[in-house]
Design an enzyme around this catalytic site. Sequence first.
Site, PDB file in Angstrom:
ATOM      1  N   PHE A  72     -15.724   2.814   7.279  1.00 14.64           N
ATOM      2  CA  PHE A  72     -14.313   3.072   6.970  1.00 14.64           C
ATOM      3  C   PHE A  72     -14.046   3.297   5.374  1.00 14.64           C
ATOM      4  O   PHE A  72     -13.095   3.659   4.907  1.00 14.64           O
ATOM      5  CB  PHE A  72     -13.414   2.314   7.484  1.00 14.64           C
ATOM      6  CG  PHE A  72     -13.586   0.785   7.149  1.00 14.64           C
ATOM      7  CD1 PHE A  72     -13.108   0.384   5.950  1.00 14.64           C
ATOM      8  CD2 PHE A  72     -14.107  -0.186   7.959  1.00 14.64           C
ATOM      9  CE1 PHE A  72     -13.395  -1.277   5.656  1.00 14.64           C
ATOM     10  CE2 PHE A  72     -14.584  -1.609   7.602  1.00 14.64           C
ATOM     11  CZ  PHE A  72     -14.124  -1.947   6.343  1.00 14.64           C
ATOM     12  N   LYS A  80       0.800  -1.309   0.027  1.00 14.86           N
ATOM     13  CA  LYS A  80       0.123   0.195   0.191  1.00 14.86           C
ATOM     14  C   LYS A  80       0.902   1.379   0.137  1.00 14.86           C
ATOM     15  O   LYS A  80       2.162   1.240   0.203  1.00 14.86           O
ATOM     16  CB  LYS A  80      -1.090   0.048   1.232  1.00 14.86           C
ATOM     17  CG  LYS A  80      -2.134  -1.307   1.074  1.00 14.86           C
ATOM     18  CD  LYS A  80      -2.842  -1.273   2.486  1.00 14.86           C
ATOM     19  CE  LYS A  80      -3.931  -2.152   2.394  1.00 14.86           C
ATOM     20  NZ  LYS A  80      -4.866  -2.343   3.439  1.00 14.86           N
ATOM     21  N   ASN A  83      -2.005  -0.166   7.084  1.00 18.21           N
ATOM     22  CA  ASN A  83      -1.847  -1.214   7.637  1.00 18.21           C
ATOM     23  C   ASN A  83      -0.483  -1.863   6.559  1.00 18.21           C
ATOM     24  O   ASN A  83      -0.363  -3.260   6.663  1.00 18.21           O
ATOM     25  CB  ASN A  83      -2.639  -2.375   7.867  1.00 18.21           C
ATOM     26  CG  ASN A  83      -3.518  -2.921   7.074  1.00 18.21           C
ATOM     27  OD1 ASN A  83      -3.501  -2.117   5.738  1.00 18.21           O
ATOM     28  ND2 ASN A  83      -4.511  -3.450   7.213  1.00 18.21           N
ATOM     29  N   ARG A 100       2.829  -6.516   9.125  1.00 18.00           N
ATOM     30  CA  ARG A 100       1.971  -5.276   9.432  1.00 18.00           C
ATOM     31  C   ARG A 100       2.544  -4.722  10.690  1.00 18.00           C
ATOM     32  O   ARG A 100       2.324  -3.585  10.912  1.00 18.00           O
ATOM     33  CB  ARG A 100       0.481  -5.514   9.476  1.00 18.00           C
ATOM     34  CG  ARG A 100      -0.224  -5.829   8.084  1.00 18.00           C
ATOM     35  CD  ARG A 100      -1.718  -6.301   8.087  1.00 18.00           C
ATOM     36  NE  ARG A 100      -2.168  -6.210   6.941  1.00 18.00           N
ATOM     37  CZ  ARG A 100      -3.357  -7.027   6.572  1.00 18.00           C
ATOM     38  NH1 ARG A 100      -3.736  -7.834   7.528  1.00 18.00           N
ATOM     39  NH2 ARG A 100      -3.930  -7.090   5.558  1.00 18.00           N
ATOM     40  N   HIS A 158      -1.978  -5.592   1.698  1.00 17.38           N
ATOM     41  CA  HIS A 158      -3.326  -6.249   1.423  1.00 17.38           C
ATOM     42  C   HIS A 158      -3.116  -7.703   0.912  1.00 17.38           C
ATOM     43  O   HIS A 158      -2.158  -8.247   0.044  1.00 17.38           O
ATOM     44  CB  HIS A 158      -4.276  -5.898   0.313  1.00 17.38           C
ATOM     45  CG  HIS A 158      -5.345  -6.397  -0.128  1.00 17.38           C
ATOM     46  ND1 HIS A 158      -6.487  -6.362   0.371  1.00 17.38           N
ATOM     47  CD2 HIS A 158      -5.322  -7.235  -1.395  1.00 17.38           C
ATOM     48  CE1 HIS A 158      -7.400  -7.147  -0.547  1.00 17.38           C
ATOM     49  NE2 HIS A 158      -6.655  -7.723  -1.426  1.00 17.38           N
TER      50      HIS A 158
END
Length: 210
Positions: A65, A19, A123, A113, A126
């Site tokens: 979220f 990410k 975090n 993470r 994925h």
Amino acid sequence: MEPDSYHRIYVERTLALIKPDAIHRSEEIEDVILKAGFAVLQNRKLQLSPEQCSDFYADQYGKYFFPNLTAFMSSGPIIALTLARSNAIAHWKSLMGPVNSTKARETHPECLRAKYGTTDLKNALHGSESFDAAEREIKFMFPNSVIEPLPSREETEEYLSKHVNPTLVRGLTELCKHKPLNPCVWLAHWLMKNCPNMPQIVVEEAEDKK
């Protein structure tokens, strides 16, 4: 062949995303992935639009979220990876650790993470949740690639039982009879010569038409 050996050779695919918050550590993360026994089949750096993020996380639509998730995932470049190994989905989820990075540092301090994430949203990584999710997500991130479906575990076991084990047993039996000096090379040649999937070419001498 023992039943457990089927599970060792069964190969699965999963999608991994590095990410925006962890992309500056991507080389370290990819090194961990390789050392964990994964093969990287596809690797792509890209940046998604908010609309593309909404489509990718469609199953999360309506959750509180969701707006923050799509905004975060479209805030910078990401790296998409197609990973493969036995039980890839479960292994990658275990390597990533709990979704919430803060809790991960308390319960699984060695997971990715815990090392690279900061919150439950940011975090770092994925991973696909299931076999079906992996297929959908891989196609989403790599739309121009042709990905043939992997056989199910049952199909793999049936193929091994019908087409591999009988030939392998014959080859090992012959190996025990001949006791060659280099058994690995001898067996490799025997398997090539006796592979049931190879067409057997019979050369017939032409009749003398004098």
